[in-house]
Design a protein around this motif. Structure first.
Motif, short mmCIF file in Angstrom:
data_model
loop_
_atom_site.label_atom_id
_atom_site.label_comp_id
_atom_site.label_asym_id
_atom_site.label_seq_id
_atom_site.Cartn_x
_atom_site.Cartn_y
_atom_site.Cartn_z
N GLN A 79 -44.00 -17.36 153.87
CA GLN A 79 -44.78 -16.14 154.09
C GLN A 79 -44.51 -15.16 152.96
O GLN A 79 -43.37 -14.82 152.66
N ASP A 80 -45.57 -14.71 152.32
CA ASP A 80 -45.44 -13.75 151.22
C ASP A 80 -44.77 -12.47 151.70
O ASP A 80 -44.95 -12.05 152.86
N GLU A 81 -44.01 -11.84 150.83
CA GLU A 81 -43.31 -10.61 151.21
C GLU A 81 -44.27 -9.53 151.69
O GLU A 81 -43.97 -8.79 152.64
N SER A 132 -48.17 -15.74 140.95
CA SER A 132 -47.71 -15.21 142.23
C SER A 132 -46.29 -15.71 142.53
O SER A 132 -45.83 -16.70 141.97
N HIS A 133 -45.62 -15.01 143.41
CA HIS A 133 -44.27 -15.39 143.81
C HIS A 133 -44.31 -16.38 144.98
O HIS A 133 -45.34 -16.56 145.63
N ASP A 157 -42.43 -16.85 148.42
CA ASP A 157 -41.53 -16.20 149.36
C ASP A 157 -41.46 -16.96 150.68
O ASP A 157 -42.42 -17.59 151.10
N ARG A 214 -52.75 -15.96 143.73
CA ARG A 214 -52.53 -17.31 144.28
C ARG A 214 -53.85 -17.99 144.68
O ARG A 214 -53.88 -19.20 144.84
N ARG A 257 -36.96 -14.73 148.14
CA ARG A 257 -37.86 -15.12 147.05
C ARG A 257 -37.25 -16.28 146.28
O ARG A 257 -36.12 -16.18 145.77
N ALA A 294 -54.67 -10.99 146.89
CA ALA A 294 -54.03 -12.31 146.79
C ALA A 294 -54.70 -13.18 145.74
O ALA A 294 -54.53 -14.41 145.75
N CYS A 326 -45.67 -8.03 145.18
CA CYS A 326 -46.01 -8.97 146.24
C CYS A 326 -47.52 -8.97 146.34
O CYS A 326 -48.20 -8.28 145.58
N ASP A 327 -48.09 -9.76 147.25
CA ASP A 327 -49.53 -9.72 147.43
C ASP A 327 -49.96 -8.32 147.87
O ASP A 327 -49.20 -7.59 148.53
N THR A 348 -35.58 -10.71 149.08
CA THR A 348 -36.72 -9.87 148.70
C THR A 348 -36.27 -8.41 148.72
O THR A 348 -35.42 -8.01 149.52
#
Length: 427
Positions: free
Chosen positions: A220-222, A162-163, A165, A318, A199, A315, A415-416, A191
Motif C-alpha cells: 500500500q502506497d504511503e 514511483s516508490h 511501499d 506508477r 519503504r 498516481a 508519495c502518490d 516511511t
C-alpha cells in the motif's frame, strides 16, 4: 543482453502497448509483465532497464508525440518514439547509434533510421509549456488552473519513478519487519509520514515472503495509508466503503479497529473479489461485509467513504497510461460521476455521521471545487478541519495551505497524490 537487444525489446513492448485499446483495461504494466513472462531468459538488470525505458516513454508520451508528428521519416511509430526518448531523455545520441547493428538481436541501421536520428538531434523544443510538461494542451490548462507558477514542478514530479511501499499489520513492529526483510537482502526504511509504513528501496515480488502470506505486511502506497488514517474511523462504527476497489482502505481500517462493521462495495466485481482474498489472508473477513451491489445498501452509516473514480493524476508515476487514455470528454464525465457518488454517499450518512471524499487526483476540479460545490448545495453538511488529524497521524510540518481538507503531492510529500475531505452531517 546486449544494449542493442535491450533497445529492440523496448521497441517490441512499445509496439504491444500501442496496439492495446485505450480503455479501462489499458495497462502498460500488464503488457510489460506479459512480455517478460514470454522472454524468461532476460536477466534482472536487463528487466529493470527495459522497464524503466518503457515507462519513461509512456510517461513522456505527449512530449514525444509532439516531436514525432513534426518529424515522421521511418513510418514506424514505436521505433520513432523510442529513438526520440533515448536521444532527449535516455542514454543520448551517440550511445543510441551504437545500439544498432549490435549483434544478431539488434535493429539494423538503415538510411531512413540514420536520417531520422540526425533530424531529431537537431530538433529544437519550442517554448511550449504543455509539451515540456508532457501533457496535451487541454490537460495542461487544468494543471495550470490548479498550480499556476508551480505547474512545471508538479508535472515534473509525475515523471519520476514511483516508490514501493508496504504497511505493517496492527501490533507489528516496523523495526522487526525491516530486520526480517534484511534476511531476504531487502533494504527498507520507515516511511516518513505514515506511522505504519515501510519503504522498500526497489520493486520486488513480495508475494512469496512468509510475512506476506501470514498477513503481517500489505502492499500500500504511503499516500493511501495516510488518507486511510485521516478518515477518522472510530470503534463501534458502521462504515460504508462505497468505491472500495481492491480494498486497501477497508483492510487498513479493519486492521486498526477492534469493533467495526465495514460494508465494502464497488461496481467492479473482480476487484471486490480481491478484497475477500486479502481479508482472508489478513484474518479480517469477519469485519468486512462485501456487498455486490451498492443498490442493496439500505442503512445509514456512521461513516461513508467515497474514494471516487478520478483522473488518477496523483498516481501517474506508477500508472502513466491513465494520462494517455484520459480525454477531455472522459474528464468531464468523471466530474459528473464524482458528484453523483458524493450525493449518493450523503444519502447514506446518518445525522452526526461523516461523509469522506477521497481521490488519487491532484487537480482542483476533482477535489476542492467538488467539495465547495457540494457544501454550497448541502447546508446540512459542514467540513471537518483535518489539520489536527494530520498533526496527530504524521507528526509532520508538511501540511499544505490553510484549507480544512488535505492534499498530498508527489512533489512535496514523495508519495502518490491524494485528496481527502471529511464532511459532517449536522441535520
Amino acid at each position: 543482453m546486449t544494449p542493442g537487444a535491450r533497445l529492440l525489446s523496448v521497441v517490441e513492448i512499445i509496439n504491444d502497448i500501442f496496439l492495446q485499446p485505450r480503455d479501462d483495461n489499458f495497462s502498460s504494466d500488464k503488457i510489460i509483465k506479459n512480455w517478460m513472462r514470454n522472454n524468461r531468459y532476460v536477466g534482472s538488470k536487463d528487466r529493470k532497464e527495459i522497464t524503466n525505458n518503457v515507462f519513461g516513454i509512456i510517461k513522456r508520451y505527449f512530449s514525444i508525440d509532439y516531436i514525432q508528428k513534426n518529424n515522421i521519416i521511418i513510418d514506424d511509430r514505436p521505433l520513432e518514439f523510442t529513438i526520440i526518448y533515448y536521444i532527449f531523455y535516455g542514454s543520448g545520441k551517440s550511445n543510441l547509434i551504437s545500439y544498432f547493428n549490435d549483434g544478431p538481436y539488434a535493429i539494423k541501421m538503415t538510411e531512413n533510421i540514420n536520417s531520422f536520428i540526425e533530424k531529431i538531434s537537431n530538433f529544437k523544443f519550442k517554448d511550449i509549456e504543455y509539451v515540456k510538461c508532457a501533457l496535451p494542451e487541454w490537460l495542461y490548462n487544468e494543471f495550470y488552473e490548479s498550480y499556476y507558477n508551480d505547474t512545471y514542478k508538479v508535472c515534473e514530479s509525475l515523471l519520476k519513478e514511483s516508490h514501493f511501499d508496504i504497511r505493517v499489520k496492527n501490533g507489528q513492529s516496523r523495526d522487526i519487519i525491516i530486520n526480517k526483510l534484511k534476511n531476504y537482502n531487502i533494504i527498507s526504511d520507515k516511511t516518513t509520514l505514515s506511522p505504519i509504513g515501510i519503504r522498500i528501496n526497489k520493486r520486488i515480488p513480495i508475494n512469496n515472503l512468509i510475512e506476506y502470506k501470514k498477513g503481517l505486511i500489505e502492499i500500500q502506497d504511503e499516500g493511501s495509508q495516510i488518507v486511510s488514517l485521516l478518515c477518522g474511523a472510530k470503534e463501534n462504527e458502521t462504515i460504508i466503503d462505497l468505491c472500495a476497489g481492491a480494498g486497501g482502505k477497508s483492510l487498513l481500517l479493519a486492521d486498526l479497529l477492534d469493533n467495526v462493521k465495514i460494508i465494502a462495495t464497488d461496481i467492479n466485481l473482480i476487484r471486490l473479489e480481491k478484497i475477500k482474498e486479502r481479508a482472508i489472508r489478513s484474518k479480517l473477513l469477519n469485519k468486512i461485509n462485501i456487498e455486490l451491489s451498492y443498490h442493496n445498501i439500505n442503512i445509514l452509516a456512521d461513516r461513508v467513504i467515497c474514494d471516487v473514480p478520478c483522473s488518477g493524476s496523483g498516481a501517474w508515476r506508477r500508472r502513466p497510461e491513465e494520462k494517455i487514455s484520459l480525454t477531455k470528454n472522459k474528464f468531464k464525465n468523471l466530474l459528473k460521476t464524482q458528484r453523483n457518488i458524493l450525493d449518493y454517499g450523503a444519502s447514506l450518512t446518518k445525522i452526526g455521521g461523516e461523509l469522506v471524499y477521497i481521490t488519487c487526483s491532484i487537480l482542483n476540479k476533482e477535489n476542492k471545487f467538488q467539495i465547495n460545490a457540494f457544501l454550497q448545495d448541502n447546508s446540512n453538511f459542514e467540513i471537518v478541519d483535518l489539520k489536527h488529524s494530520w498533526d496527530s497521524v504524521t507528526k509532520s510540518k508538511l501540511w499544505l495551505g490553510n484549507e480544512k481538507y488535505c492534499q498530498l503531492l508527489p512533489s512535496i510529500h514523495e508519495c502518490d497524490g491524494f485528496f481527502i475531505a471529511r464532511l459532517i452531517k449536522i441535520n
